[in-house]
Scaffold this active site. Structure first.
Site, PDB file in Angstrom:
ATOM      1  N   ALA A  66     102.377  21.786  78.518  1.00  0.00           N
ATOM      2  CA  ALA A  66     103.499  22.626  78.947  1.00  0.00           C
ATOM      3  C   ALA A  66     104.031  22.094  80.273  1.00  0.00           C
ATOM      4  O   ALA A  66     103.283  21.497  81.058  1.00  0.00           O
ATOM      5  CB  ALA A  66     103.019  24.058  79.114  1.00  0.00           C
ATOM      6  N   GLY A 111      98.826  22.070  76.381  1.00  0.00           N
ATOM      7  CA  GLY A 111      99.645  22.404  75.214  1.00  0.00           C
ATOM      8  C   GLY A 111      99.762  21.244  74.227  1.00  0.00           C
ATOM      9  O   GLY A 111      99.942  21.468  73.030  1.00  0.00           O
ATOM     10  N   GLU A 114      96.778  21.462  72.159  1.00  0.00           N
ATOM     11  CA  GLU A 114      96.908  22.646  71.285  1.00  0.00           C
ATOM     12  C   GLU A 114      97.830  22.374  70.090  1.00  0.00           C
ATOM     13  O   GLU A 114      97.578  22.865  68.987  1.00  0.00           O
ATOM     14  CB  GLU A 114      97.403  23.840  72.110  1.00  0.00           C
ATOM     15  CG  GLU A 114      96.320  24.343  73.056  1.00  0.00           C
ATOM     16  CD  GLU A 114      96.833  25.313  74.097  1.00  0.00           C
ATOM     17  OE1 GLU A 114      97.809  24.968  74.801  1.00  0.00           O
ATOM     18  OE2 GLU A 114      96.274  26.412  74.206  1.00  0.00           O
ATOM     19  N   GLU A 134      93.730  23.115  81.754  1.00  0.00           N
ATOM     20  CA  GLU A 134      94.434  24.258  82.364  1.00  0.00           C
ATOM     21  C   GLU A 134      93.655  24.907  83.505  1.00  0.00           C
ATOM     22  O   GLU A 134      94.247  25.435  84.446  1.00  0.00           O
ATOM     23  CB  GLU A 134      94.739  25.336  81.302  1.00  0.00           C
ATOM     24  CG  GLU A 134      95.851  24.968  80.336  1.00  0.00           C
ATOM     25  CD  GLU A 134      95.364  24.259  79.088  1.00  0.00           C
ATOM     26  OE1 GLU A 134      94.228  23.728  79.103  1.00  0.00           O
ATOM     27  OE2 GLU A 134      96.109  24.249  78.091  1.00  0.00           O
TER      28      GLU A 134
END
Ligand code: DAK
Length: 260
Positions: A66, A111, A114, A134
């Site tokens: 992200a 992300g 993910e 993260e």
């Protein structure tokens, strides 16, 4: 399909979806996520596409996750929206009615990891760096990492990775089953396309049944999972492709599946 952050190309019956923001290591913002959701929604309905490959543009990254610049000033409510949209995208990929292969070309962080976790299969180049860092940003994974990583590699290994934020290399990722295959950097796309073609030659309809059995069954207890398998196994016998598969075997020829 014309997008700012995503590029889609079709090679016969395989769609190659490329995250396309290489100067920022294919990081994802709200707009990029919306585009991804739209792309996968269209691909789901496109019967001419049998298999999807997800990869990143450029030499360095699948996706570095992200966009931290965008996240830095997010309010509680904005973070919620960002997380919900990320979940919509990863669920769309995970439940797509056709196989999705992640071709991981370098960094797959946060992300990015993910997104790869939501795919059916993960093929990585030998320069892959994959993980959920993260914790170092003072947040937790927000697009399914706390759920899918543990289901894939086991709870304890997922905790080890998420608590420390450790980023794995190819050998380490392969060893714990976070990726399925590691190939030379320059051979990544050719090997992935080879695999995609092999899968595309099967019946797309039967693949959709077996994906459902595997994915949904994985979240059920064994008895319910076996019941689901019975239903889907029986359903195969109402298809043309099961007749073709068995006739071809008995006639000692290759089957020609039609996805019907
Ligand atoms: N966000 C924003 N920009 C990024 C970025 C990121 N994640 N990763 C890289 N960039 C940008 C860099 O700032 C740089 O931009 P310029 O300075 O050129 O303008 C450009 O991409 C190239 O990166 P570097 O210059 O840093 O390249 P290096 O080769 O030196 O280093 C690196 C590559 C991947 C090691 C490094 O860029 C890095 O550590 N990046 C951050 C990786 C990371 O921590 N990823 C996880 C992001 S967090 C949630 C929703 C979502 C999420 C969590 C919660 N909720 C709403 C609850 C997901 C979180 C994440 O994904």
């Amino acid at each position: 399909m014309d997008f700012k952050y995503v590029e889609v190309n079709k090679e016969e019956e395989i769609a190659v979806v490329k995250l396309n923001r290489p100067e920022k290591l294919n990081t994802l913002n709200l707009e990029g996520l919306r585009e991804l959701l739209e792309v996968f929604t269209v691909l789901e309905r496109d019967d001419t596409v049998k298999t999807v490959v997800l990869t990143g543009a450029g030499e360095k990254a699948f996706s570095a996750g992200a966009d931290i610049k965008k996240m830095e000033k997010m309010s509680f409510q904005e973070a919620r929206v960002f997380s919900i949209l990320g979940h919509e995208v990863t669920k769309k990929i995970e439940n797509l009615n056709k196989p999705v292969i992640a071709a991981i070309n370098g960094y797959a962080l946060g992300g990015g990891c993910e997104l790869a976790l939501a795919c059916d299969l993960r093929v990585a180049s030998e320069n892959v760096r994959i993980g959920q860092p993260e914790i170092n940003l003072g947040i937790i994974p927000g697009w399914g990492g706390t759920q899918r990583l543990s289901r894939l590699v086991g709870l304890s290994k997922a905790k080890m990775l998420i608590y420390t934020g450790k980023v794995l290399n190819a050998e380490e990722a392969l060893e714990i089953g976070l990726v399925d295959l590691v190939v030379k950097k320059e051979e990544l796309m050719s090997k992935v396309m080879e695999l995609a073609k092999e899968i595309t030659n099967k019946s797309s309809l039967i693949l959709s049944f077996v994906k459902k059995a595997l994915n949904e069954g994985f979240n059920m207890d064994l008895n319910r999972g076996c019941e689901l398998e019975t239903e889907l196994f029986s359903l195969c016998f109402s298809t043309e492709d099961h007749k073709e598969g068995m006739e071809a075997f008995l006639e000692k020829r290759k089957p020609e599946f039609k996805g019907k």
